[in-house]
Design an enzyme around this catalytic site. Sequence first.
Site, mmCIF file in Angstrom:
data_model
loop_
_atom_site.group_PDB
_atom_site.id
_atom_site.type_symbol
_atom_site.label_atom_id
_atom_site.label_comp_id
_atom_site.label_asym_id
_atom_site.label_seq_id
_atom_site.Cartn_x
_atom_site.Cartn_y
_atom_site.Cartn_z
ATOM 1 N N ASP A 54 0.881 -1.171 0.000
ATOM 2 C CA ASP A 54 0.000 0.000 0.000
ATOM 3 C C ASP A 54 0.913 1.214 0.000
ATOM 4 O O ASP A 54 1.756 1.364 0.899
ATOM 5 C CB ASP A 54 -0.892 -0.038 1.252
ATOM 6 C CG ASP A 54 -1.882 1.132 1.293
ATOM 7 O OD1 ASP A 54 -1.636 2.160 0.629
ATOM 8 O OD2 ASP A 54 -2.891 1.012 2.000
ATOM 9 N N ASN A 81 3.062 1.778 -11.127
ATOM 10 C CA ASN A 81 1.812 1.931 -11.861
ATOM 11 C C ASN A 81 0.669 2.460 -11.002
ATOM 12 O O ASN A 81 -0.178 3.209 -11.475
ATOM 13 C CB ASN A 81 1.436 0.555 -12.446
ATOM 14 C CG ASN A 81 -0.034 0.465 -12.761
ATOM 15 O OD1 ASN A 81 -0.513 1.015 -13.753
ATOM 16 N ND2 ASN A 81 -0.788 -0.217 -11.899
ATOM 17 N N SER A 132 2.987 7.536 -16.049
ATOM 18 C CA SER A 132 2.506 8.908 -15.928
ATOM 19 C C SER A 132 1.181 8.966 -16.671
ATOM 20 O O SER A 132 0.298 8.123 -16.446
ATOM 21 C CB SER A 132 3.561 9.862 -16.496
ATOM 22 O OG SER A 132 3.084 11.165 -16.573
ATOM 23 N N TYR A 146 -4.597 15.967 -9.682
ATOM 24 C CA TYR A 146 -4.092 14.832 -10.459
ATOM 25 C C TYR A 146 -2.946 15.264 -11.365
ATOM 26 O O TYR A 146 -1.884 14.645 -11.379
ATOM 27 C CB TYR A 146 -5.215 14.208 -11.291
ATOM 28 C CG TYR A 146 -4.754 13.026 -12.122
ATOM 29 C CD1 TYR A 146 -4.343 11.842 -11.508
ATOM 30 C CD2 TYR A 146 -4.714 13.084 -13.513
ATOM 31 C CE1 TYR A 146 -3.916 10.748 -12.263
ATOM 32 C CE2 TYR A 146 -4.285 12.002 -14.267
ATOM 33 C CZ TYR A 146 -3.895 10.834 -13.638
ATOM 34 O OH TYR A 146 -3.461 9.765 -14.383
ATOM 35 N N LYS A 150 1.012 14.187 -11.475
ATOM 36 C CA LYS A 150 1.632 13.516 -12.633
ATOM 37 C C LYS A 150 2.726 14.391 -13.267
ATOM 38 O O LYS A 150 3.728 13.872 -13.754
ATOM 39 C CB LYS A 150 0.568 13.131 -13.668
ATOM 40 C CG LYS A 150 -0.342 11.984 -13.219
ATOM 41 C CD LYS A 150 0.421 10.666 -13.057
ATOM 42 C CE LYS A 150 -0.516 9.498 -12.793
ATOM 43 N NZ LYS A 150 0.192 8.225 -12.529
HETATM 44 N N1 LIG Z 1 -7.114 4.668 -17.137
HETATM 45 C C1 LIG Z 1 -6.663 5.775 -17.679
HETATM 46 O O1 LIG Z 1 -7.358 6.412 -18.482
HETATM 47 C C2 LIG Z 1 -5.263 6.262 -17.369
HETATM 48 C C3 LIG Z 1 -4.693 7.213 -18.221
HETATM 49 C C4 LIG Z 1 -3.419 7.676 -17.963
HETATM 50 C C5 LIG Z 1 -2.719 7.191 -16.878
HETATM 51 N N2 LIG Z 1 -3.293 6.270 -16.052
HETATM 52 C C6 LIG Z 1 -2.519 5.820 -14.903
HETATM 53 O O2 LIG Z 1 -2.447 4.422 -14.920
HETATM 54 C C7 LIG Z 1 -2.199 3.947 -13.598
HETATM 55 C C8 LIG Z 1 -3.079 2.743 -13.327
HETATM 56 O O3 LIG Z 1 -4.441 3.113 -13.387
HETATM 57 P P1 LIG Z 1 -5.539 2.202 -14.111
HETATM 58 O O4 LIG Z 1 -6.030 2.962 -15.271
HETATM 59 O O5 LIG Z 1 -5.041 0.830 -14.314
HETATM 60 O O6 LIG Z 1 -6.716 2.272 -13.017
HETATM 61 P P2 LIG Z 1 -7.245 1.185 -11.975
HETATM 62 O O7 LIG Z 1 -7.692 -0.055 -12.684
HETATM 63 O O8 LIG Z 1 -8.261 1.903 -11.162
HETATM 64 O O9 LIG Z 1 -5.982 0.824 -11.115
HETATM 65 C C9 LIG Z 1 -5.463 1.671 -10.127
HETATM 66 C C10 LIG Z 1 -4.510 0.835 -9.291
HETATM 67 O O10 LIG Z 1 -3.881 1.673 -8.316
HETATM 68 C C11 LIG Z 1 -3.985 1.012 -7.069
HETATM 69 N N3 LIG Z 1 -3.888 1.901 -5.924
HETATM 70 C C12 LIG Z 1 -4.638 2.983 -5.606
HETATM 71 N N4 LIG Z 1 -4.243 3.494 -4.425
HETATM 72 C C13 LIG Z 1 -3.220 2.732 -3.990
HETATM 73 C C14 LIG Z 1 -2.397 2.727 -2.835
HETATM 74 N N5 LIG Z 1 -2.557 3.596 -1.840
HETATM 75 N N6 LIG Z 1 -1.421 1.770 -2.742
HETATM 76 C C15 LIG Z 1 -1.250 0.847 -3.698
HETATM 77 N N7 LIG Z 1 -2.027 0.774 -4.797
HETATM 78 C C16 LIG Z 1 -2.996 1.712 -4.935
HETATM 79 C C17 LIG Z 1 -5.332 0.322 -7.114
HETATM 80 O O11 LIG Z 1 -5.436 -0.631 -6.086
HETATM 81 P P3 LIG Z 1 -6.846 -1.170 -5.542
HETATM 82 O O12 LIG Z 1 -7.291 -2.247 -6.499
HETATM 83 O O13 LIG Z 1 -6.537 -1.695 -4.184
HETATM 84 O O14 LIG Z 1 -7.792 -0.006 -5.526
HETATM 85 C C18 LIG Z 1 -5.258 -0.262 -8.509
HETATM 86 O O15 LIG Z 1 -4.466 -1.425 -8.534
HETATM 87 C C19 LIG Z 1 -2.432 5.145 -12.667
HETATM 88 O O16 LIG Z 1 -1.169 5.640 -12.233
HETATM 89 C C20 LIG Z 1 -3.134 6.155 -13.551
HETATM 90 O O17 LIG Z 1 -2.854 7.483 -13.165
HETATM 91 C C21 LIG Z 1 -4.542 5.793 -16.272
#
Ligand SMILES: NC(=O)c1ccc[n+]([C@@H]2O[C@H](COP(=O)([O-])OP(=O)(O)OC[C@H]3O[C@@H](n4cnc5c(N)ncnc54)[C@H](OP(=O)(O)O)[C@@H]3O)[C@@H](O)[C@H]2O)c1
Length: 273
Positions: A54, A81, A132, A146, A150
């Site tokens: 975490d 990530n 990022s 946010y 980033k």
């Molecule tokens: N989806 C998009 O459109 C997008 C675009 C650009 C960048 N990103 C980036 O991609 C990355 C992954 O996001 P995703 O799109 O895959 O979304 P996601 O499916 O919601 O995954 C987010 C992940 O972060 C974890 N997390 C949140 N708080 C945490 C903490 N305190 N300690 C450890 N883990 C934690 C979550 O864990 P839990 O399962 O326990 O909640 C989950 O595994 C992020 O950094 C996000 O900013 C996403």
Amino acid sequence: MTQTILITGASSGIGKAAAKLFADRGWNVAATMRNPDDGADFADLDNVLVARLDLLDSDSIQSAVAAAQERFGRIDVLLNNAGYGAYGPLEATPMEVLRRQFDVNLFGLVETIQAVLPVMRAQRSGTIVNVSSVGGRITYPLGSLYHGSKWAVEGLSEAMHYELAPLGIRVKLVEPGGVNTDFGGRSFVFTQNPELTDYQPLVDAAIAAMETGTPSGNQEPEEVAEVILIAATDDTMQLRYISGDGAKALLANRYSAEQDEQFVAGMRSQFGL
Ligand SMILES: NC(=O)c1ccc[n+]([C@@H]2O[C@H](COP(=O)([O-])OP(=O)(O)OC[C@H]3O[C@@H](n4cnc5c(N)ncnc54)[C@H](OP(=O)(O)O)[C@@H]3O)[C@@H](O)[C@H]2O)c1
């Protein structure tokens, strides 16, 4: 020698897709997550260690890194990530909400890097891939938290890629556009204060824009995982990897990817890196 990757946020979305991809390619994977029960899909895979991490709990960062090191003997790639998106007018946002965003997206990432660096320095090799976003180089209205987090990851990563190069450690940034994950659902936190009516027209416009979709397109997390695999293994000093045509088109309106790489290459050469 089998390569090892440690991934944060491997419970869902991009992190989970990356864990599956690297495991399929024969890597050892330390799939870390807040709740290890979410790692049930990996239970049958001998080359995957599910560990609790975490980003708000320093002890869990240290122990997950130690567990990966103990099980696999090395850490070749760190994939930072995990993260989430906090949005809303800055004035309406309590400091605890702001701090939590930076504690997870920035300081948790920093702490994980600090925990892994002794291993990578001892190996004199390693790659740190920081997820990022296009939102690390452009911003959307009401995204000060946010995007602030980033953009900080971008600046920190760019500076670190200079300081770690002489030690054989590479730093890479992966910048996805919109990705079909839980990011817009449970990983999305919107704060507003209805008493601050001055912001309401922009809040309404931003919510309407979010509902009609992202201008950076929509990718599947598996596609981002493929970009992460390239960043982790291409054996180059390339710093930034934009994921998806929509994201590339959006960023091209503001930056030239070529100029960006030329600029950092020039800086490296100035310092003999
Ligand atoms: N989806 C998009 O459109 C997008 C675009 C650009 C960048 N990103 C980036 O991609 C990355 C992954 O996001 P995703 O799109 O895959 O979304 P996601 O499916 O919601 O995954 C987010 C992940 O972060 C974890 N997390 C949140 N708080 C945490 C903490 N305190 N300690 C450890 N883990 C934690 C979550 O864990 P839990 O399962 O326990 O909640 C989950 O595994 C992020 O950094 C996000 O900013 C996403």
